[in-house]
Scaffold this motif. Structure first.
Motif, PDB file in Angstrom:
ATOM      1  N   SER A   1      20.319  39.810  87.498  1.00 43.03           N
ATOM      2  CA  SER A   1      20.066  41.247  87.510  1.00 43.03           C
ATOM      3  C   SER A   1      18.762  41.630  88.193  1.00 43.03           C
ATOM      4  O   SER A   1      18.548  42.807  88.496  1.00 43.03           O
ATOM      5  CB  SER A   1      20.059  41.789  86.076  1.00 43.03           C
ATOM      6  OG  SER A   1      19.042  41.169  85.316  1.00 43.03           O
ATOM      7  N   ARG A   2      17.890  40.662  88.451  1.00 39.14           N
ATOM      8  CA  ARG A   2      16.604  40.992  89.070  1.00 39.14           C
ATOM      9  C   ARG A   2      16.181  39.919  90.064  1.00 39.14           C
ATOM     10  O   ARG A   2      16.522  38.751  89.914  1.00 39.14           O
ATOM     11  CB  ARG A   2      15.509  41.113  88.019  1.00 39.14           C
ATOM     12  CG  ARG A   2      15.742  42.250  87.086  1.00 39.14           C
ATOM     13  CD  ARG A   2      14.670  42.377  86.084  1.00 39.14           C
ATOM     14  NE  ARG A   2      15.046  43.470  85.198  1.00 39.14           N
ATOM     15  CZ  ARG A   2      14.281  43.963  84.267  1.00 39.14           C
ATOM     16  NH1 ARG A   2      13.082  43.465  84.089  1.00 39.14           N
ATOM     17  NH2 ARG A   2      14.695  44.945  83.524  1.00 39.14           N
ATOM     18  N   GLY A   3      15.408  40.359  91.041  1.00 40.57           N
ATOM     19  CA  GLY A   3      14.863  39.416  92.011  1.00 40.57           C
ATOM     20  C   GLY A   3      13.774  40.077  92.817  1.00 40.57           C
ATOM     21  O   GLY A   3      13.598  41.297  92.802  1.00 40.57           O
ATOM     22  N   ARG A   4      13.040  39.250  93.531  1.00 38.44           N
ATOM     23  CA  ARG A   4      11.954  39.749  94.373  1.00 38.44           C
ATOM     24  C   ARG A   4      11.855  38.856  95.598  1.00 38.44           C
ATOM     25  O   ARG A   4      11.890  37.630  95.491  1.00 38.44           O
ATOM     26  CB  ARG A   4      10.639  39.732  93.609  1.00 38.44           C
ATOM     27  CG  ARG A   4       9.482  40.342  94.357  1.00 38.44           C
ATOM     28  CD  ARG A   4       8.283  40.503  93.420  1.00 38.44           C
ATOM     29  NE  ARG A   4       7.199  41.184  94.077  1.00 38.44           N
ATOM     30  CZ  ARG A   4       6.233  40.591  94.762  1.00 38.44           C
ATOM     31  NH1 ARG A   4       6.217  39.281  94.881  1.00 38.44           N
ATOM     32  NH2 ARG A   4       5.273  41.291  95.321  1.00 38.44           N
ATOM     33  N   VAL A   5      11.733  39.487  96.753  1.00 35.35           N
ATOM     34  CA  VAL A   5      11.595  38.765  98.014  1.00 35.35           C
ATOM     35  C   VAL A   5      10.408  39.355  98.751  1.00 35.35           C
ATOM     36  O   VAL A   5      10.224  40.575  98.788  1.00 35.35           O
ATOM     37  CB  VAL A   5      12.873  38.919  98.874  1.00 35.35           C
ATOM     38  CG1 VAL A   5      12.689  38.270 100.231  1.00 35.35           C
ATOM     39  CG2 VAL A   5      14.081  38.344  98.157  1.00 35.35           C
ATOM     40  N   VAL A   6       9.590  38.488  99.327  1.00 35.20           N
ATOM     41  CA  VAL A   6       8.516  38.948 100.199  1.00 35.20           C
ATOM     42  C   VAL A   6       8.864  38.492 101.609  1.00 35.20           C
ATOM     43  O   VAL A   6       9.038  37.300 101.868  1.00 35.20           O
ATOM     44  CB  VAL A   6       7.133  38.394  99.782  1.00 35.20           C
ATOM     45  CG1 VAL A   6       6.046  38.901 100.723  1.00 35.20           C
ATOM     46  CG2 VAL A   6       6.810  38.784  98.336  1.00 35.20           C
ATOM     47  N   ALA A   7       9.006  39.474 102.491  1.00 33.91           N
ATOM     48  CA  ALA A   7       9.355  39.201 103.887  1.00 33.91           C
ATOM     49  C   ALA A   7       8.139  39.446 104.765  1.00 33.91           C
ATOM     50  O   ALA A   7       7.330  40.343 104.499  1.00 33.91           O
ATOM     51  CB  ALA A   7      10.504  40.092 104.334  1.00 33.91           C
ATOM     52  N   ARG A   8       8.026  38.658 105.814  1.00 35.63           N
ATOM     53  CA  ARG A   8       6.958  38.826 106.810  1.00 35.63           C
ATOM     54  C   ARG A   8       7.623  39.070 108.158  1.00 35.63           C
ATOM     55  O   ARG A   8       8.571  38.381 108.522  1.00 35.63           O
ATOM     56  CB  ARG A   8       6.085  37.582 106.877  1.00 35.63           C
ATOM     57  CG  ARG A   8       4.995  37.665 107.936  1.00 35.63           C
ATOM     58  CD  ARG A   8       4.069  36.475 107.860  1.00 35.63           C
ATOM     59  NE  ARG A   8       3.217  36.665 106.694  1.00 35.63           N
ATOM     60  CZ  ARG A   8       2.500  35.699 106.116  1.00 35.63           C
ATOM     61  NH1 ARG A   8       2.549  34.471 106.579  1.00 35.63           N
ATOM     62  NH2 ARG A   8       1.758  35.952 105.059  1.00 35.63           N
TER      63      ARG A   8
ATOM     64  N   LYS B   1       8.511  34.313 100.381  1.00 38.98           N
ATOM     65  CA  LYS B   1       8.640  34.021  98.955  1.00 38.98           C
ATOM     66  C   LYS B   1       9.900  34.704  98.453  1.00 38.98           C
ATOM     67  O   LYS B   1      10.201  35.830  98.850  1.00 38.98           O
ATOM     68  CB  LYS B   1       7.419  34.550  98.198  1.00 38.98           C
ATOM     69  CG  LYS B   1       7.404  34.231  96.739  1.00 38.98           C
ATOM     70  CD  LYS B   1       6.129  34.730  96.088  1.00 38.98           C
ATOM     71  CE  LYS B   1       6.128  34.355  94.617  1.00 38.98           C
ATOM     72  NZ  LYS B   1       4.960  34.898  93.928  1.00 38.98           N
ATOM     73  N   SER B   2      10.647  34.016  97.595  1.00 36.74           N
ATOM     74  CA  SER B   2      11.799  34.658  96.973  1.00 36.74           C
ATOM     75  C   SER B   2      12.030  34.082  95.583  1.00 36.74           C
ATOM     76  O   SER B   2      11.859  32.887  95.358  1.00 36.74           O
ATOM     77  CB  SER B   2      13.051  34.521  97.832  1.00 36.74           C
ATOM     78  OG  SER B   2      13.451  33.187  97.963  1.00 36.74           O
ATOM     79  N   ASP B   3      12.410  34.966  94.667  1.00 38.17           N
ATOM     80  CA  ASP B   3      12.662  34.574  93.294  1.00 38.17           C
ATOM     81  C   ASP B   3      13.828  35.392  92.763  1.00 38.17           C
ATOM     82  O   ASP B   3      13.710  36.618  92.706  1.00 38.17           O
ATOM     83  CB  ASP B   3      11.420  34.804  92.444  1.00 38.17           C
ATOM     84  CG  ASP B   3      11.621  34.344  91.008  1.00 38.17           C
ATOM     85  OD1 ASP B   3      12.291  33.311  90.809  1.00 38.17           O
ATOM     86  OD2 ASP B   3      11.134  35.028  90.097  1.00 38.17           O
ATOM     87  N   PRO B   4      14.949  34.762  92.436  1.00 48.62           N
ATOM     88  CA  PRO B   4      15.255  33.357  92.575  1.00 48.62           C
ATOM     89  C   PRO B   4      15.457  32.978  94.046  1.00 48.62           C
ATOM     90  O   PRO B   4      15.903  33.806  94.843  1.00 48.62           O
ATOM     91  CB  PRO B   4      16.537  33.173  91.771  1.00 48.62           C
ATOM     92  CG  PRO B   4      17.162  34.515  91.695  1.00 48.62           C
ATOM     93  CD  PRO B   4      16.053  35.514  91.812  1.00 48.62           C
ATOM     94  N   PRO B   5      15.126  31.749  94.384  1.00 46.38           N
ATOM     95  CA  PRO B   5      15.197  31.311  95.780  1.00 46.38           C
ATOM     96  C   PRO B   5      16.599  31.431  96.376  1.00 46.38           C
ATOM     97  O   PRO B   5      17.577  31.039  95.763  1.00 46.38           O
ATOM     98  CB  PRO B   5      14.768  29.839  95.726  1.00 46.38           C
ATOM     99  CG  PRO B   5      14.020  29.693  94.451  1.00 46.38           C
ATOM    100  CD  PRO B   5      14.625  30.694  93.502  1.00 46.38           C
ATOM    101  N   GLY B   6      16.676  32.024  97.570  1.00 40.85           N
ATOM    102  CA  GLY B   6      17.907  32.055  98.349  1.00 40.85           C
ATOM    103  C   GLY B   6      18.946  33.088  97.970  1.00 40.85           C
ATOM    104  O   GLY B   6      19.894  33.294  98.711  1.00 40.85           O
ATOM    105  N   VAL B   7      18.807  33.757  96.843  1.00 40.16           N
ATOM    106  CA  VAL B   7      19.852  34.676  96.390  1.00 40.16           C
ATOM    107  C   VAL B   7      19.855  35.976  97.184  1.00 40.16           C
ATOM    108  O   VAL B   7      20.908  36.470  97.582  1.00 40.16           O
ATOM    109  CB  VAL B   7      19.698  34.970  94.877  1.00 40.16           C
ATOM    110  CG1 VAL B   7      20.688  36.026  94.417  1.00 40.16           C
ATOM    111  CG2 VAL B   7      19.870  33.692  94.075  1.00 40.16           C
ATOM    112  N   PHE B   8      18.688  36.542  97.438  1.00 48.27           N
ATOM    113  CA  PHE B   8      18.585  37.847  98.084  1.00 48.27           C
ATOM    114  C   PHE B   8      18.140  37.760  99.544  1.00 48.27           C
ATOM    115  O   PHE B   8      18.104  38.775 100.240  1.00 48.27           O
ATOM    116  CB  PHE B   8      17.605  38.733  97.310  1.00 48.27           C
ATOM    117  CG  PHE B   8      18.021  38.973  95.885  1.00 48.27           C
ATOM    118  CD1 PHE B   8      18.933  39.967  95.587  1.00 48.27           C
ATOM    119  CD2 PHE B   8      17.517  38.210  94.854  1.00 48.27           C
ATOM    120  CE1 PHE B   8      19.338  40.192  94.278  1.00 48.27           C
ATOM    121  CE2 PHE B   8      17.905  38.423  93.540  1.00 48.27           C
ATOM    122  CZ  PHE B   8      18.825  39.426  93.253  1.00 48.27           C
TER     123      PHE B   8
END
Length: 79
Positions: free
Chosen positions: A12-19, A35-42
Motif C-alpha cells: 500500500s505504500r512506497g517511496r522512490v527517489v529519481a535523479r 533509492k526505492s522502498d520497496p526495491p523494484g516495485v514502483f
C-alpha cells in the motif's frame, strides 16, 4: 499510475527517489532511480512518468541551463 504488482502483492505504500536532468528545453534525460522502498516495485512506473514530464528550464544569468534534479515520489494507495 499505481503498479499492478503492488496491488496484487497488497503493497500500500512506497517511496522512490529519481535523479534526472532537466534540459534547457525543459525535457528530462539521464533518468535513474537512486533509492526505492520497496526495491523494484514502483521503479518502472516512476521512470515512465518522468519521461513524460515537462519543466520550465533553469536559468543562470538569464541563460537557460541543464539542471540536475533529485525528486522523491511517494506512493500511498490509502491517501
Amino acid at each position: 499510475e499505481y503498479p499492478l504488482l503492488a496491488i496484487v502483492n497488497k503493497i500500500s505504500r512506497g517511496r522512490v527517489v529519481a535523479r534526472f536532468v532537466v534540459t534547457k528545453e525543459g525535457k528530462t534525460k539521464n533518468i535513474s532511480i537512486i533509492k526505492s522502498d520497496p526495491p523494484g516495485v514502483f521503479d518502472e512506473n516512476v521512470l515512465a512518468a518522468i519521461r513524460e514530464y515537462r519543466f520550465a528550464p533553469g536559468y543562470k544569468k538569464g541563460v537557460p541551463v541543464n539542471v540536475l534534479i533529485d525528486l522523491p515520489i511517494k506512493f500511498d494507495i490509502e491517501d
